[in-house]
Write an enzyme that holds these catalytic residues in place. Structure first.
Site, PDB file in Angstrom:
ATOM      1  N   GLU A 119       0.829  -1.218   0.000  1.00  0.00           N
ATOM      2  CA  GLU A 119       0.000   0.000   0.000  1.00  0.00           C
ATOM      3  C   GLU A 119       0.859   1.263   0.000  1.00  0.00           C
ATOM      4  OE1 GLU A 119      -3.036  -0.211  -0.672  1.00  0.00           O
ATOM      5  OE2 GLU A 119      -3.919  -1.999   0.249  1.00  0.00           O
ATOM      6  N   HIS A 144      -7.518  -3.334   9.543  1.00  0.00           N
ATOM      7  CA  HIS A 144      -8.734  -4.055   9.147  1.00  0.00           C
ATOM      8  C   HIS A 144      -9.662  -4.287  10.353  1.00  0.00           C
ATOM      9  CE1 HIS A 144      -6.306  -6.193   5.620  1.00  0.00           C
ATOM     10  NE2 HIS A 144      -6.428  -4.888   5.438  1.00  0.00           N
ATOM     11  N   HIS A 214     -12.841  -3.171   2.892  1.00  0.00           N
ATOM     12  CA  HIS A 214     -11.420  -3.495   3.004  1.00  0.00           C
ATOM     13  C   HIS A 214     -10.836  -3.076   4.354  1.00  0.00           C
ATOM     14  CE1 HIS A 214      -7.066  -3.014   1.218  1.00  0.00           C
ATOM     15  NE2 HIS A 214      -7.077  -3.519   2.432  1.00  0.00           N
TER      16      HIS A 214
HETATM   17  P1  13P Z   1       1.052  -5.544   2.991  1.00  0.00           P
HETATM   18  O1  13P Z   1       1.417  -6.847   3.652  1.00  0.00           O
HETATM   19  O2  13P Z   1       1.662  -5.401   1.632  1.00  0.00           O
HETATM   20  O3  13P Z   1       1.375  -4.374   3.909  1.00  0.00           O
HETATM   21  O4  13P Z   1      -0.520  -5.540   2.724  1.00  0.00           O
HETATM   22  C1  13P Z   1      -1.468  -5.702   3.738  1.00  0.00           C
HETATM   23  C2  13P Z   1      -2.760  -5.035   3.437  1.00  0.00           C
HETATM   24  O5  13P Z   1      -3.548  -4.832   4.328  1.00  0.00           O
HETATM   25  C3  13P Z   1      -3.060  -4.604   2.045  1.00  0.00           C
HETATM   26  O6  13P Z   1      -4.177  -3.764   1.998  1.00  0.00           O
HETATM   27 ZN    ZN Z   2      -5.504  -3.931   3.747  1.00  0.00          ZN
END
Ligand code: 13P
Ligand code: ZN
Length: 269
Positions: A119, A144, A214
């Site tokens: 990200e 999340h 998300h």
């Molecule tokens: P990364 O492991 O690349 O940080 O990704 C985790 C994530 O939450 C992607 O939205």
């Molecule tokens: Zn994520």
């Protein structure tokens, strides 16, 4: 092993705060597997010795050009790394990057060549935006939280400020500690430049935004500040859900009560 944090207590303090927050994210159940990411702008701690450190990675494109980041340095969670591991070993599950003079690419400089989060376009776009408006915010968090994500699966909650007002009205502290509310970003592909652009458009108005179905993205003075804003929103979401589970629609604070506390706490809107 030698670390960029050695003999740099101010920098170590900020990275240790990231590790502390990473532990909270795991404990809260917001960080399954590699879920979520953190970046902090550490440019203020960079001395001549750090500036002279050689690249330990290839030059990598960010995917977008960010003119305010020229010569900036960031600590970034590594892609595919786990928050629960970062909590204990921040420099093995993250790395420090230097933005190159083209403002469109970076190299890793310390401690190990841990590839930054997928990200990165969103995170760096947010830092670029913050610097551009003269903000003192240095941290960006994506995580999340189950309750807040679940709410974005309900279409009426995606209308502008429906969730802001609902969550504010669950307990007075939420508006006090997340005074700019919660922006909503319609679903976009994770890690895309489109998601990054939509995110910074909403940052003009909000410090915390939902990525539909998300997760959440928050910016703050430091990583604790970013975390606290998400935490108070999640608390409100829990109060809402608990009320629904008890079989009733929560009444929420009245418009008069909201107005009274907005004035008493000197809040913006
Ligand atoms: P990364 O492991 O690349 O940080 O990704 C985790 C994530 O939450 C992607 O939205
Ligand atoms: Zn994520």
């Amino acid at each position: 092993m030698k670390s960029i944090l050695d003999n740099r207590p101010a920098l170590a303090k900020e990275v240790n705060k990231v590790a502390e927050v990473a532990g909270y994210l795991w404990q809260k159940g917001w960080a399954e597997r590699n879920g979520g990411n953190i970046t902090i702008n550490i440019t203020e701690f960079v001395d001549d010795e750090i500036k002279a450190l050689p690249a330990i990675s290839d030059v990598t494109s960010i995917g977008t050009t960010l003119p305010n980041l020229k010569g900036c340095y960031f600590y970034c969670k590594g892609t595919n790394m786990r928050m629960r591991d970062l909590a204990r070993w921040p420099m093995e599950n993250g790395s420090v990057i230097r933005i190159l003079d083209d403002c469109a690419s970076y190299v890793i400089i310390a401690d190990q060549p841990v590839k930054p989060t997928s990200e990165l376009p969103s995170h760096l776009s947010m830092h670029n935006f913050l610097i551009g408006k003269g903000s003192n915010y240095k941290a960006s968090l994506h995580t999340h939280p189950i309750d807040l994500i679940a709410m974005t699966h309900h279409k009426p909650f995606l209308e502008k400020d429906v969730l802001t007002n609902l969550l504010w009205s669950m307990i007075p502290e939420t508006k006090a500690f997340c005074p700019r509310g919660l922006g909503i970003i319609p679903y976009k592909l994770p890690s895309s430049v489109e998601l990054a652009q939509a995110t910074i458009a909403e940052l003009k108005e909000y410090d915390v935004v939902m990525w539909e179905k998300h997760g959440v993205c928050a910016v703050g003075i430091d990583i604790m500040d970013a975390f606290d804003q998400v935490d108070v929103l999640s608390k409100s979401a829990q109060i809402y859900m608990t009320s629904k589970n008890m079989g009733f629609e929560p009444g929420g604070m009245s418009a008069e009560q909201m107005q009274e506390m907005t004035v008493a706490f000197n809040l913006p809107k």
